[in-house]
Design an enzyme around this catalytic site. Structure first.
Site, PDB file in Angstrom:
ATOM      1  N   ASP A 215       0.803  -1.222   0.000  1.00  0.00           N
ATOM      2  CA  ASP A 215       0.000   0.000   0.000  1.00  0.00           C
ATOM      3  C   ASP A 215       0.833   1.267   0.000  1.00  0.00           C
ATOM      4  OD1 ASP A 215      -2.652  -0.768   0.049  1.00  0.00           O
ATOM      5  OD2 ASP A 215      -2.591  -1.234   2.184  1.00  0.00           O
TER       6      ASP A 215
HETATM    7  C1  BGC Z   1       0.444   1.205   6.454  1.00  0.00           C
HETATM    8  C2  BGC Z   1       0.024   0.035   5.640  1.00  0.00           C
HETATM    9  C3  BGC Z   1      -1.452   0.036   5.445  1.00  0.00           C
HETATM   10  C4  BGC Z   1      -1.892   1.369   4.868  1.00  0.00           C
HETATM   11  C5  BGC Z   1      -3.373   1.461   4.652  1.00  0.00           C
HETATM   12  C6  BGC Z   1      -0.077   2.464   5.821  1.00  0.00           C
HETATM   13  O1  BGC Z   1       0.253   3.552   6.588  1.00  0.00           O
HETATM   14  O2  BGC Z   1       1.834   1.249   6.564  1.00  0.00           O
HETATM   15  O3  BGC Z   1       0.469  -1.154   6.244  1.00  0.00           O
HETATM   16  O4  BGC Z   1      -1.827  -0.981   4.597  1.00  0.00           O
HETATM   17  O5  BGC Z   1      -1.467   2.424   5.669  1.00  0.00           O
HETATM   18  O6  BGC Z   1      -4.067   1.752   5.794  1.00  0.00           O
HETATM   19  C1  NOJ Z   2      -1.694  -3.703   5.455  1.00  0.00           C
HETATM   20  C2  NOJ Z   2      -2.857  -3.771   4.536  1.00  0.00           C
HETATM   21  O1  NOJ Z   2      -3.995  -4.195   5.214  1.00  0.00           O
HETATM   22  C3  NOJ Z   2      -2.599  -4.692   3.397  1.00  0.00           C
HETATM   23  O2  NOJ Z   2      -3.664  -4.673   2.491  1.00  0.00           O
HETATM   24  C4  NOJ Z   2      -1.307  -4.307   2.707  1.00  0.00           C
HETATM   25  O3  NOJ Z   2      -1.092  -5.205   1.681  1.00  0.00           O
HETATM   26  C5  NOJ Z   2      -0.159  -4.290   3.684  1.00  0.00           C
HETATM   27  N1  NOJ Z   2      -0.465  -3.432   4.750  1.00  0.00           N
HETATM   28  C6  NOJ Z   2       1.144  -3.882   3.024  1.00  0.00           C
HETATM   29  O4  NOJ Z   2       1.161  -2.535   2.721  1.00  0.00           O
END
Ligand code: BGC
Ligand code: NOJ
Length: 826
Positions: free
Chosen positions: A511
């Site tokens: 993400d």
């Molecule tokens: C986090 C991710 C997460 C994303 C969406 C980011 O700040 O590091 O792990 O999936 O936010 O909420």
């Molecule tokens: C947490 C999110 O829930 C997931 O969808 C994502 O793939 C990982 N973070 C990595 O960014």
């Protein structure tokens, strides 16, 4: 110096915490269907119905001081000494303390000055309520006179506005109390929370002492706690009696007060039920007049909106005896016997058995229920159910309750757009896509194929493919689920960039790799802000690997359905993708991670930072792209050399030390944390699977053990729960490598389940039968798996007398109902 805070009791499937001052609250989850609770080892936490944002029942203060504040607290005043069985909030030193977390229940026991107080917390099956059974025991040989108080604080339903809109909130609170004025009529004491009930809400909550009547109550926080008191010194408890307060606005709470006499050696049980109920619009109110003197309401005689309490009364009646509570508890435990029995391993490694037989499976159920919505790191307001998250969670859960997995697949697919793109998240209460987050994450569609094929291989239920499923929940737009899969596959094919590799869109699985975002405004969210897609060349090697791996599953499914033409068509696209990766996605010793907006390489030896990333090594090696040239093996070697560390493989190396506007959120994290060089546990299993597919049993096992909680040695360093996976462990470039964060709600659970059961132990459902294809450490000489699959039970003994690391070839056991025993020698 390492302290120990607890130990595993495998026979009872419990983790036993022996020191309440754990390095972070160590929590558990109650409930597994509609009504849920989070509970820490000191009884902190909250309850909600289905949706932690829109139906928050009790209040919890995230990020509060002291840590872990507000829960379901019991206070005991024993001759002026005030204490809690779970230590907090009073923190009075206890003579003994123990918290046992297990499968959807928690039991906290404390003792002080010859009194033992034990509280069992659980949500009975198919019940919208948390039951708390409090057992007080006088262990001295003299009588004891105690004062027992319960305490919980109501949340005003919407957890987001509850924490921000005080000009309204402090005026809306309303309650009702059923209690003792008409003694013969009311054998219990129930406090009802009905804020906003008289207008648009059709639901209320209640907290009842069911098996006796209380000697007092409080419903107004200021009266119970005292305006400037801490929760460790509530005024009513210090006074030794309740104020019998009636909340009217301000902060409604629920507290029962009981005066308890215990003879020498005597023990007594008190049953509390904290529940939620909904009424049909035309049945919301009690038609009887208020002249019901056992009922007190915030508005007194003026209240014309008395709750119709039929549903609450039924639950209060049902749990009015210890026998009924014990029976409901036995049912819950029996459910877990059944759920866990679907896959059991017996080996000489007790930690392997513990992970597989108990804790990994349990965590998979929890991630299935909550996705990433509510934990002690996820406040329950920001994230509903993730599209990709839920599809991945499914594969850890589908063997437990296939029918619920089936429904989930339909729910998820219903939030897809007609072009195959997906809402990135949906709200569990409404099952509608979340407009605030939107879509455009180009890995999302493939995950539907991943989840659905896992379901069909598990169940053999092809009929799900014929289910009519809408686009974006629009009635009339329904097409078959198979069509959703076809369009998902095509979404990747139709969105490729200049190298024939998948365009990344907003982001892929990572993400935080936001290649089209270019944000320089700290008030913008990387996840939702407008993207510069026009003219973008940003392509993802992770999606390429995902496409090849899951695309083959789609091809296999088409073949199993006799759809040769479609299988061949898809096969050609997969072939083309493999060629594109080999041609443009190979950096010499590992797979590239991406091309950025301008077409520059990301994850290349040419880069100063972020030279190599784990996601593309995992996925492209799982997909075995470039097998003939040995690319998967080379990539695994590079990952071992550059990404690996004592605690697992980091996501990228070297971590970024400056903000790269063309890379986005990933480069905002300090080096070694989260998606920037953290050990993102979720993607380690991709590498482990790739190692297994390369026949490297020892390597797969070594990495598996590095991140599996049962092998955690230093609980102080690891900090979070030692019985479940966490999302992230600080990486080798962090200040404190090995420190865990964001426990419980992570795809790590499902992926490690898949890894250990299907790729290490090697028991994998296929369309043709149950495949046995172990890839194990050479020194694992024997193990036995009992696998209930569809209507059959397979007892499979694997023998490894010659210390091999993998089978020469897979054995496929045909599906046939009944019990079968097999022995396979490597
Ligand atoms: C986090 C991710 C997460 C994303 C969406 C980011 O700040 O590091 O792990 O999936 O936010 O909420
Ligand atoms: C947490 C999110 O829930 C997931 O969808 C994502 O793939 C990982 N973070 C990595 O960014």
């Amino acid at each position: 110096m390492t302290k120990t805070y607890g130990y595993f009791d495998d026979v009872r499937r419990e983790y036993v915490i022996t020191n309440p001052a754990t390095p972070f609250p160590w929590i558990n989850y109650l409930g597994n269907e509609d009504f849920f609770g989070l509970i820490s080892n000191t009884a902190g936490g909250y309850d909600f119905y289905k949706d932690a944002k829109f139906r928050r029942i009790t209040r919890y203060r995230y990020n509060s001081v002291p840590m872990d504040s507000v829960g379901r607290y019991f206070y005991i005043n024993d001759g002026g000494t005030v204490w809690n069985p779970g230590w907090k909030p009073c923190k009075t030193p206890l003579d003994s303390y123990e918290c046992r977390h297990s499968m959807n229940y928690t039991r906290i026991t404390g003792s002080k000055n010859g009194v033992e107080a034990s509280v069992l917390f659980f949500v009975p099956l198919q019940t919208w309520a948390e039951v708390q059974k409090v057992t007080l025991k006088n262990t001295t040989n003299a009588p004891k006179h105690l004062k027992l108080f319960s305490y919980t604080e109501w949340c005003l339903w919407n957890a987001a506005t509850d924490g921000e809109n005080f000009q309204r909130n402090l005026s809306t609170g309303e309650v009702e109390i059923e209690t003792a004025s008409l003694k013969e009529k009311c054998p219990y004491t129930a406090i009802y929370h009905k804020t906003e009930y008289k207008e648009r809400r059709n639901h209320y909550a209640y907290y009842a002492l069911t098996n006796i009547r209380a000697d007092g109550y409080d419903t107004d926080r200021e009266s119970f706690v005292g305006l400037y008191n801490e929760l460790s010194e509530p005024q009513a408890v210090l006074d030794g009696k309740a104020a019998d307060s009636l909340a009217h606005g301000w902060s409604p709470i629920a507290s029962h007060y009981i005066d308890v006499e215990l003879k020498a050696g005597e023990s007594r049980d008190f049953i509390f039920v904290l529940g939620y109920a909904e009424n049909a619009e035309n049945e919301k109110f009690d038609p009887r007049p208020l002249a019901n003197s056992q009922l007190l309401t915030s508005l007194g005689e003026k209240d014309h909106h008395i709750i119709n309490k039929t549903h609450a009364h039924a639950i209060i009646d049902r749990f009015a005896t210890v026998e009924a509570v014990d029976a409901a508890f036995a049912e819950l435990c029996a459910l877990w016997d059944e759920l866990l029995s679907k896959f059991q391993v017996e080996s000489t490694d007790e930690r392997l058995n513990r992970m597989v037989n108990i804790w990994n499976q349990y965590q998979c159920m929890i991630t299935f229920c909550f996705s990433r919505s509510a934990s002690f790191f996820e406040s329950g307001v920001g994230r509903g159910m993730g599209f990709r998250d839920s599809n991945q969670d499914l594969v850890g859960f589908v063997h437990q309750v296939p029918s619920r997995a089936r429904q989930r697949i339909i729910d998820i697919a219903s939030t897809q757009f007609p072009d195959g793109g997906c809402y990135h998240q949906y709200q569990p209460l409404t099952k509608r896509g979340n407009n605030d987050i939107g879509g455009g994450f180009n890995d999302d569609p493939m995950w539907l194929i991943f989840g659905t094929t896992a379901y069909i291989r598990e169940t053999g239920d092809y009929s799900i493919l014929d289910e009519l499923v809408p686009w974006d929940n629009q009635p009339g737009s329904e097409v078959s689920l198979l069509e959703h899969l076809r369009i998902s596959f095509n979404h990747v094919v139709e969105n490729v960039g200049p190298h024939g590799l998948p365009l990344i869109g907003r982001a892929d699985w990572n993400d935080c790799l936001n290649l089209n975002c270019f944000s320089n405004d700290p008030n913008e969210s990387f996840q939702t802000t407008g993207n510069k897609n026009e003219g973008s060349k940003a392509e993802s090697l992770m999606i390429a690997g995902l496409f090849v791996f899951c695309g083959r599953q789609y091809v296999e499914l088409c073949r199993a359905r006799g759809l040769e033409h479609e299988a061949n068509r898809a096969g050609l696209h997969i072939e083309a993708m493999c060629q594109a990766v080999e041609k443009y996605g190979w950096d010499g010793a590992w797979y590239l991670r991406a091309y950025d907006y301008y077409g520059n390489k990301v994850g290349s030896n040419e880069n100063e930072e972020g030279k190599i990333f784990i996601e593309s090594q995992g996925w492209c090696a799982m997909a075995r792209i470039g097998e003939e040239q040995g690319l998967p093996e080379k990539a695994l070697d590079s990952a071992a050399e550059l990404l690996d560390s004592e605690h697992g493989m980091v996501l990228n190396w070297p971590a970024y030390t400056t903000y790269h506007i063309e890379l986005g959120e990933q480069s905002t994290y300090p080096a070694g944390y989260k998606e920037n060089g953290g050990i993102f546990c979720h993607n380690n299993p991709w590498v482990i699977i790739a190692q297994a597919l390369a026949g490297r049993g020892n390597d797969a096992w070594t990495l598996y053990k590095k991140i599996a909680p049962a092998w955690i040695e230093n609980q102080d360093l690891h900090k979070v729960e030692p019985y479940v996976y966490c999302q992230m462990v600080a990486g080798k470039e962090a200040a404190k490598p090995g420190e865990g964060k964001n426990s419980w709600l992570t795809g790590t659970a499902a992926w490690n389940w898949l890894t250990v059961t299907q790729y290490i132990l090697g028991i994998r459902p296929t369309y043709e039968g149950l495949e046995v294809n172990p890839c194990i450490p050479a020194d694992l000489k024997e193990y036995k798996v009992t696998r209930k699959w569809r209507d059959a039970e397979y007892v499979i003994t694997v023998k490894n007398p010659n210390g091999k690391q993998h089978a020469d070839q897979p054995t496929v056991l045909p599906y046939e109902p009944g019990k079968h025993e097999y022995t396979i020698t490597l």
